[in-house]
Design an enzyme around this catalytic site. Structure first.
Site, mmCIF file in Angstrom:
data_model
loop_
_atom_site.group_PDB
_atom_site.id
_atom_site.type_symbol
_atom_site.label_atom_id
_atom_site.label_comp_id
_atom_site.label_asym_id
_atom_site.label_seq_id
_atom_site.Cartn_x
_atom_site.Cartn_y
_atom_site.Cartn_z
ATOM 1 N N TYR A 114 0.845 -1.187 0.000
ATOM 2 C CA TYR A 114 0.000 0.000 0.000
ATOM 3 C C TYR A 114 0.888 1.247 0.000
ATOM 4 C CZ TYR A 114 -4.054 -2.931 1.266
ATOM 5 O OH TYR A 114 -5.055 -3.871 1.301
ATOM 6 N N PRO A 280 -16.281 -2.462 2.282
ATOM 7 C CA PRO A 280 -17.663 -2.618 2.791
ATOM 8 C C PRO A 280 -18.591 -1.501 2.331
ATOM 9 C CG PRO A 280 -16.256 -1.714 4.496
ATOM 10 C CD PRO A 280 -15.352 -2.064 3.350
ATOM 11 N N ALA A 282 -18.336 -0.395 -0.828
ATOM 12 C CA ALA A 282 -18.342 -0.548 -2.288
ATOM 13 C C ALA A 282 -17.729 0.665 -2.982
ATOM 14 C CB ALA A 282 -19.761 -0.813 -2.795
ATOM 15 N N GLY A 284 -17.341 3.687 -2.057
ATOM 16 C CA GLY A 284 -18.082 4.931 -1.899
ATOM 17 C C GLY A 284 -19.501 4.913 -2.414
ATOM 18 N N LEU A 286 -21.866 3.050 -1.349
ATOM 19 C CA LEU A 286 -22.790 2.838 -0.234
ATOM 20 C C LEU A 286 -22.616 3.940 0.808
ATOM 21 C CD1 LEU A 286 -22.486 -1.032 0.100
ATOM 22 C CD2 LEU A 286 -24.483 0.262 -0.683
#
Length: 375
Positions: A114, A280, A282, A284, A286
């Site tokens: 990352y 979780p 998706a 942005g 959700l």
């Protein structure tokens, strides 16, 4: 009068969004909450302890919502333009539980790759997280559980340095490098980022065992495994004399339930392995205004209807946001969601979920809407 009008407007909004059966369920739950509120503890009583997520049989626990660092140090994801080290430090501090309270530590998830392009400047995700953990006298494990992942690809050395990765020893060397980038702090969790053909499962599990035995990691896990691969990994690690698998990471959200439909979540429960859910929200979609992220017009319209349901569920439970409702869905499914976070405001929103999650009826309402919309 005003309160009655507000309640009536809320009821009409609910009736437009929910099916008749769901409407009845919502009204019943409202009555239960009203009765519970009437018998609440008197003022001054200590609040209940926040819920904890158990990371398998490792002995580690964490808050029910963690934090992902995929964008940290990554210019392609906004680092250096939309946010920088100062903003990430603020997000880190905002995510931590307050000192002196009985709250579980927050899981911070990262990986050696990352933000790797910023590694030369000491600003990869591991560098940044390690620095934040040590500032101010250091952050104890009672407030932060830190996990990183190793890339089992032979040519990863071209990204993060070191030698070509062709065996167990190379992966353990990569773990040592991660610990160094994190300022010498022992990792709480070290995971295989994904299975790769050049490494046999046995070699990957041997690397996890050795990393744990050397004291470089308190617990170990895997990521992006299928149900069959997860079962095989747990068996091989046990056979190698290693610690039990603490967790597995998988993509999971209201919009991507493949991990559930293909039996991965059930297999994890059977093996007593915790599920950590990445993406979780998706990417942005959700969250408030998430439908605008959907390029397809018809899909955007369907997503907008789903977000209305999530908004309503959050609203009737005390004003939770769309994003919090989406995270509450994951928690209700037994997962620890780790949404990406690059600001103090988002960190505060994540922490604001507290002990709330969707109940069984609310999960059913969401799933009913998903089926109706074909999402």
């Amino acid at each position: 009068c005003c309160a009655a009008q507000t309640a009536a407007r809320a009821a009409r909004s609910r009736d437009r969004l929910l099916s008749p059966g769901a409407q009845a369920q919502a009204r019943a739950r409202a009555r239960v909450r009203a009765r519970a509120g009437a018998g609440a503890s008197p003022s001054g009583a200590p609040p209940p302890s926040p819920p904890r997520a158990r990371l398998g049989r490792s002995g580690l626990e964490c808050a029910t919502v963690g934090l992902g660092t995929l964008a940290w140090g990554d210019a392609g994801r906004g680092f250096g333009e939309r946010f920088g080290e100062a903003e990430l430090r603020e997000a880190f501090l905002a995510a931590l539980p307050a000192e002196g309270i009985q709250a579980p530590p927050v899981l911070f998830d990262t990986a050696e790759v990352y933000g790797y392009k910023s590694g030369a400047q000491g600003q990869s995700a591991e560098h940044l997280l390690g620095r934040f953990l040590q500032e101010g006298g250091g952050v104890p494990t009672s407030r932060a559980v830190v996990g990183s992942k190793v890339f089992p690809v032979p040519w990863t050395n071209l990204l993060v340095g070191g030698g070509v990765r062709l065996g167990r020893e190379a992966l353990v060397s990569a773990l040592k490098a991660s610990v160094t980038r994190m300022g010498g702090r022992q990792l709480d969790l070290w995971s295989i980022h994904f299975p790769f053909p050049t490494f046999k499962q046995a070699a990957l599990m041997e690397a996890l065992r050795e990393g744990h035995e050397l004291g470089l990691a308190r617990a170990v896990g895997v990521s992006n495994y299928s149900a069959a691969q997860l079962e095989e990994a747990a068996e091989l690690l046990e056979r190698a004399g290693g610690p039990p698998l603490a967790c597995h990471q998988t993509r999971f959200s209201v919009l991507d339930r493949k991990a559930e439909t293909e039996g991965l979540l059930a297999k994890a429960r059977e093996l007593d392995v915790a599920t950590v859910a990445y993406e979780p929200l998706a990417l942005g979609r959700l969250a408030e205004g998430g439908a605008a992220r959907e390029p397809d017009g018809e899909q955007a319209k369907k997503l907008g209807q789903l977000l209305q349901i999530l908004q309503f569920i959050g609203s009737v439970n005390g004003g939770y946001t769309v994003a919090q409702a989406a995270l509450g869905f994951c928690v209700a499914k037994g997962a620890v969601p780790i949404p990406g976070c690059a600001s103090a405001a988002r960190a505060a929103e994540l922490a604001g979920l507290g002990d709330w999650r969707l109940d069984e009826n609310e999960v059913a309402i969401v799933e009913e809407k998903l089926e109706f919309l074909g999402l």
